[in-house]
Design an enzyme around this catalytic site. Structure first.
Site, PDB file in Angstrom:
ATOM      1  N   THR A 324      15.276  24.457-104.834  1.00  0.00           N
ATOM      2  CA  THR A 324      15.650  24.883-103.478  1.00  0.00           C
ATOM      3  C   THR A 324      16.522  23.837-102.791  1.00  0.00           C
ATOM      4  OG1 THR A 324      13.702  23.887-102.470  1.00  0.00           O
ATOM      5  CG2 THR A 324      13.510  26.190-103.167  1.00  0.00           C
ATOM      6  N   CYS A 325      17.195  24.265-101.727  1.00  0.00           N
ATOM      7  CA  CYS A 325      18.080  23.375-100.976  1.00  0.00           C
ATOM      8  C   CYS A 325      17.299  22.632 -99.912  1.00  0.00           C
ATOM      9  CB  CYS A 325      19.207  24.167-100.331  1.00  0.00           C
ATOM     10  SG  CYS A 325      20.185  25.015-101.547  1.00  0.00           S
ATOM     11  N   ASP A 326      16.186  22.049-100.298  1.00  0.00           N
ATOM     12  CA  ASP A 326      15.388  21.261 -99.361  1.00  0.00           C
ATOM     13  C   ASP A 326      15.116  19.935-100.034  1.00  0.00           C
ATOM     14  OD1 ASP A 326      13.195  20.027 -97.999  1.00  0.00           O
ATOM     15  OD2 ASP A 326      12.779  21.963 -97.062  1.00  0.00           O
ATOM     16  N   ASN A 367      15.136  30.368 -99.990  1.00  0.00           N
ATOM     17  CA  ASN A 367      16.433  30.464-100.670  1.00  0.00           C
ATOM     18  C   ASN A 367      16.532  31.732-101.530  1.00  0.00           C
ATOM     19  OD1 ASN A 367      16.962  26.919-101.338  1.00  0.00           O
ATOM     20  ND2 ASN A 367      17.741  28.157 -99.678  1.00  0.00           N
TER      21      ASN A 367
END
Ligand SMILES: *Cc1c(COP(=O)(O)O)cnc(C)c1O
Length: 377
Positions: A324-326, A367
């Site tokens: 994920t983009c975290d 996402n």
């Protein structure tokens, strides 16, 4: 990995991360608990893995259940198990949920303060309550800290208050911390529990039950004692603190019941470095991370065994991360994870001992990734 899981995976190509749960392992675990603590009833902690087939198997084996919400209570009832096999073990309940639980027939509630006792007295008059005492979780890899329970002296007042309000003051509970690797940690909690029993007996209130909680470990990378060691240590501590008047006891295993029954198959999405420096760490990104079910890697608390088809090769330290983009979605970085140098993008990895606390932690569509799929065999 069990042969049954190996056979299942052999002819089913990987699309996304999936958890395979082998019911035979859960059956063995249940039997081992029953044998290690023969006079103790098992209340499976539903949150560890609430898959309907898992609950059904445990119901058929005669297990009782520790539920934390009305939905968990309904999932247990759906197996055909009766409400007298359910404990509403969350100390933090809405009054209307207690009312609903009562209507569904639940008669056993956890409390850790007079405020909660008053809710139960109003919403479920005459029900049985047990008071949870604090445990610091020392020796546990996933301690439950100070969120639940009160000091033993206060538990005495809480149960006396319950008695005054017409509830049945039934017992004392504690949880020594999840993934508790020291079987002797039940001793201190049982000393406190027996103090609560004695003090209340002097006031004419006679408790019946000690809820020994969960905490029984699953084997990850480090060795853990066997369930029989926990059984003997707990029985010894009960003898020491209650003499020949050992109360009714229950345990609430979650992780120890289902952890080693499950395995996640995941895929390597990317392997890269942050610079051309020769000793720069490799970053390995999987199609599963903290939000796909591996939340217990928070603070790198739980270190899962990971198997690949290159396990004979030399291993190098890698940072392991999710998709994920975290930036929080990094599994192991402070203590990098050793993975084979020949591992490639597209390889499958098997993350073992992931039957507990994975699906319940997985986000619905962070996402756009779907929640962790479970296949029960
Ligand atoms: C989560 C929980 C358990 C299960 O704990 P494990 O360490 O997984 O065995 C038992 N009892 C209560 C009250 C819980 O909240």
């Amino acid at each position: 990995m069990t042969d049954r899981i190996r056979h299942y995976l052999a002819d089913r190509p990987h699309e996304g991360p999936r958890l395979i749960v082998d019911l035979e392992v859960i059956r063995e675990n249940y039997t081992a608990f029953a044998k290690a603590l023969p006079d103790t009833r098992v209340f499976y902690a539903v949150k560890a893995n609430p898959e309907p087939k898992v609950l059904q198997l445990l119901a058929d084996l005669g297990s009782c259940f520790d539920a934390a919400s009305v939905n968990e209570i309904r999932m247990v009832l759906a197996t055909g198990a009766t409400a007298d096999r359910i404990s509403f073990g969350n100390t933090i309940k809405k009054e209307r949920d207690i009312e609903t639980a009562r209507k569904l027939g639940v008669d056993l509630y956890a409390v850790d303060c007079v405020e909660e006792v008053e809710k139960v007295a109003r919403a479920a008059p005459g029900a049985r309550v047990f008071a949870r005492i604090l445990c610091d979780g020392a020796g546990a890899e996933w301690p439950l800290s100070r969120k639940f329970g009160c000091v033993p002296e206060m538990a005495v007042d809480v149960l006396e208050h319950a008695h005054r309000l017409g509830l049945v003051s039934y017992g004392v509970s504690f949880h020594v911390g999840s993934q508790q690797r020291d079987p002797n940690m039940w001793d201190g909690a049982l000393a406190s529990a027996s103090m609560v029993f004695r003090t209340l007996a002097e006031r004419g209130i006679h408790l019946s039950m000690v809820n020994l909680g969960g905490g029984f470990p699953t084997k990850y990378l480090k060795k853990v004692p066997g369930v029989q060691d926990y059984g003997s240590a707990i029985f010894g501590a009960l003898r020491k603190h209650f003499g020949n008047r050992i109360p009714e006891t229950i345990i609430e295993p979650g992780r120890g019941m289902v952890g080693n029954a499950g395995m996640i198959e995941a895929e390597v999405v990317l392997i890269s470095k942050k610079s051309d420096a020769k000793d720069d760490l490799r970053w390995v990104y999987l199609d599963i991370g903290k939000f796909g079910g591996l939340a217990e890697t928070m603070d790198e608390a739980i270190r899962y065994p990971i198997k690949t088809r290159h396990d004979h090769a030399e291993k190098v330290p890698c940072v392991l991360a999710g998709p994920t983009c975290d930036s929080a979605d990094v599994l192991y970085e402070k203590e990098p994870y050793l993975l084979p140098v020949s591992l490639e993008i597209g390889d499958l990895v098997l993350i073992e001992a992931t039957g507990a606390y994975t699906t319940t932690y997985s986000a619905v569509a962070f996402n756009g990734f779907p929640p962790l799929e479970t296949i029960v065999i």
